[in-house]
Design a protein around this motif. Structure first.
Motif, short mmCIF file in Angstrom:
data_model
loop_
_atom_site.label_atom_id
_atom_site.label_comp_id
_atom_site.label_asym_id
_atom_site.label_seq_id
_atom_site.Cartn_x
_atom_site.Cartn_y
_atom_site.Cartn_z
N LEU A 80 0.83 -1.21 0.00
CA LEU A 80 0.00 0.00 0.00
C LEU A 80 0.86 1.27 0.00
O LEU A 80 0.57 2.23 -0.71
CB LEU A 80 -0.94 0.01 1.21
CG LEU A 80 -2.14 -0.92 1.11
CD1 LEU A 80 -2.90 -0.93 2.45
CD2 LEU A 80 -3.04 -0.48 0.00
N ALA A 81 1.94 1.26 0.78
CA ALA A 81 2.85 2.42 0.80
C ALA A 81 3.48 2.63 -0.57
O ALA A 81 3.63 3.76 -1.05
CB ALA A 81 3.91 2.25 1.88
N GLY A 82 3.86 1.55 -1.23
CA GLY A 82 4.43 1.64 -2.58
C GLY A 82 3.42 2.18 -3.57
O GLY A 82 3.74 2.99 -4.44
N GLY A 83 2.16 1.73 -3.47
CA GLY A 83 1.11 2.23 -4.37
C GLY A 83 0.84 3.71 -4.16
O GLY A 83 0.69 4.46 -5.11
N VAL A 84 0.79 4.14 -2.90
CA VAL A 84 0.58 5.56 -2.60
C VAL A 84 1.75 6.39 -3.12
O VAL A 84 1.57 7.46 -3.72
CB VAL A 84 0.36 5.76 -1.08
CG1 VAL A 84 0.44 7.23 -0.71
CG2 VAL A 84 -0.96 5.16 -0.64
N LEU A 85 2.97 5.89 -2.92
CA LEU A 85 4.16 6.58 -3.40
C LEU A 85 4.11 6.73 -4.93
O LEU A 85 4.41 7.79 -5.47
CB LEU A 85 5.42 5.82 -2.97
CG LEU A 85 6.75 6.41 -3.40
CD1 LEU A 85 7.01 7.69 -2.62
CD2 LEU A 85 7.87 5.42 -3.15
N TYR A 86 3.70 5.66 -5.61
CA TYR A 86 3.61 5.70 -7.07
C TYR A 86 2.59 6.73 -7.53
O TYR A 86 2.87 7.56 -8.41
CB TYR A 86 3.25 4.31 -7.61
CG TYR A 86 3.02 4.29 -9.10
CD1 TYR A 86 4.10 4.30 -9.98
CD2 TYR A 86 1.74 4.27 -9.63
CE1 TYR A 86 3.90 4.30 -11.34
CE2 TYR A 86 1.53 4.26 -10.99
CZ TYR A 86 2.61 4.28 -11.84
OH TYR A 86 2.41 4.28 -13.19
N PHE A 87 1.40 6.72 -6.95
CA PHE A 87 0.34 7.61 -7.42
C PHE A 87 0.54 9.06 -6.98
O PHE A 87 0.04 9.98 -7.63
CB PHE A 87 -1.04 7.11 -6.96
CG PHE A 87 -1.55 6.00 -7.81
CD1 PHE A 87 -2.02 6.24 -9.09
CD2 PHE A 87 -1.55 4.70 -7.34
CE1 PHE A 87 -2.48 5.22 -9.89
CE2 PHE A 87 -2.01 3.67 -8.14
CZ PHE A 87 -2.48 3.92 -9.41
N LEU A 88 1.28 9.31 -5.91
CA LEU A 88 1.49 10.68 -5.46
C LEU A 88 2.76 11.31 -5.99
O LEU A 88 2.83 12.54 -6.11
CB LEU A 88 1.49 10.74 -3.92
CG LEU A 88 0.16 10.47 -3.24
CD1 LEU A 88 0.31 10.55 -1.73
CD2 LEU A 88 -0.89 11.46 -3.71
N MET A 89 3.78 10.51 -6.30
CA MET A 89 5.05 11.11 -6.70
C MET A 89 5.50 10.70 -8.10
O MET A 89 5.87 11.56 -8.90
CB MET A 89 6.13 10.74 -5.68
CG MET A 89 5.87 11.32 -4.31
SD MET A 89 7.16 10.92 -3.14
CE MET A 89 8.48 11.91 -3.76
N ILE A 90 5.51 9.45 -8.41
CA ILE A 90 6.11 8.98 -9.65
C ILE A 90 5.20 9.24 -10.85
O ILE A 90 5.64 9.76 -11.87
CB ILE A 90 6.47 7.48 -9.53
CG1 ILE A 90 7.51 7.30 -8.44
CG2 ILE A 90 6.98 6.94 -10.86
CD1 ILE A 90 7.81 5.86 -8.08
#
Length: 157
Positions: A14-24
């Motif tokens: 979930l942290a990886g998914g949030v990081l992807y959608f908010l930053m990458i």
């Protein structure tokens, strides 16, 4: 113990998914927009450089562009220095030819040239602090017209 491990793995996913959608993903979107803008550049396009300078594109290369920032003034810039922000000119430059063609008022031409010249100076005046040479002696002695000091080089501070 097995459920704690799965909850930790799920938390990292979930942290990886949030990081992807908010930053990458937004960064990739901006890069795509910048690439589309660079491919759509053509001579005559109005652009803004990342420094805030508005310019007109003259020539476009693979990595660089030649832009005109004012009539006759051209700069070579890296294409990455062109801002993706759309340009809306607040005003257009107008030539000053229209103002130069119409005189402000009637032109008065004097009948003689005496009003155009100033008074003629009879002798040039020396500056008050300039050294004065004695014309009677062969060797010019320097005297200073400085009040309160005989020799300006020997004053002690």
């Amino acid at each position: 113990m097995g459920s704690d491990m799965w909850s930790t793995v799920l938390l990292f996913v979930l942290a990886g998914g949030v990081l992807y959608f908010l930053m990458i993903r937004p960064q990739q979107k901006r890069q795509k927009e910048q690439k589309d803008l660079m491919s759509s550049l053509e001579p005559g396009s109005r652009v803004m450089l990342i420094s805030g300078i508005l310019a007109t594109v003259k020539y476009v290369g693979d990595k660089q562009a030649v832009v005109e920032i004012s009539p006759g003034v051209e700069m070579t810039v890296d294409k990455r220095a062109i801002s993706p922000q759309p340009v809306t000119d607040e005003f257009e430059y107008a030539d000053d030819d229209a103002a130069a063609e119409e005189p402000a008022g009637p032109v008065v031409i004097p009948d003689d040239a005496s009003s155009l010249t100033g008074p003629i100076a009879s002798e040039p005046q020396a500056a008050p602090d300039a050294p004065v040479a004695d014309p009677a002696s062969d060797v010019a002695e320097t005297t200073w017209d400085t009040p309160g000091s005989d020799d300006p080089g020997t004053d002690k501070n």
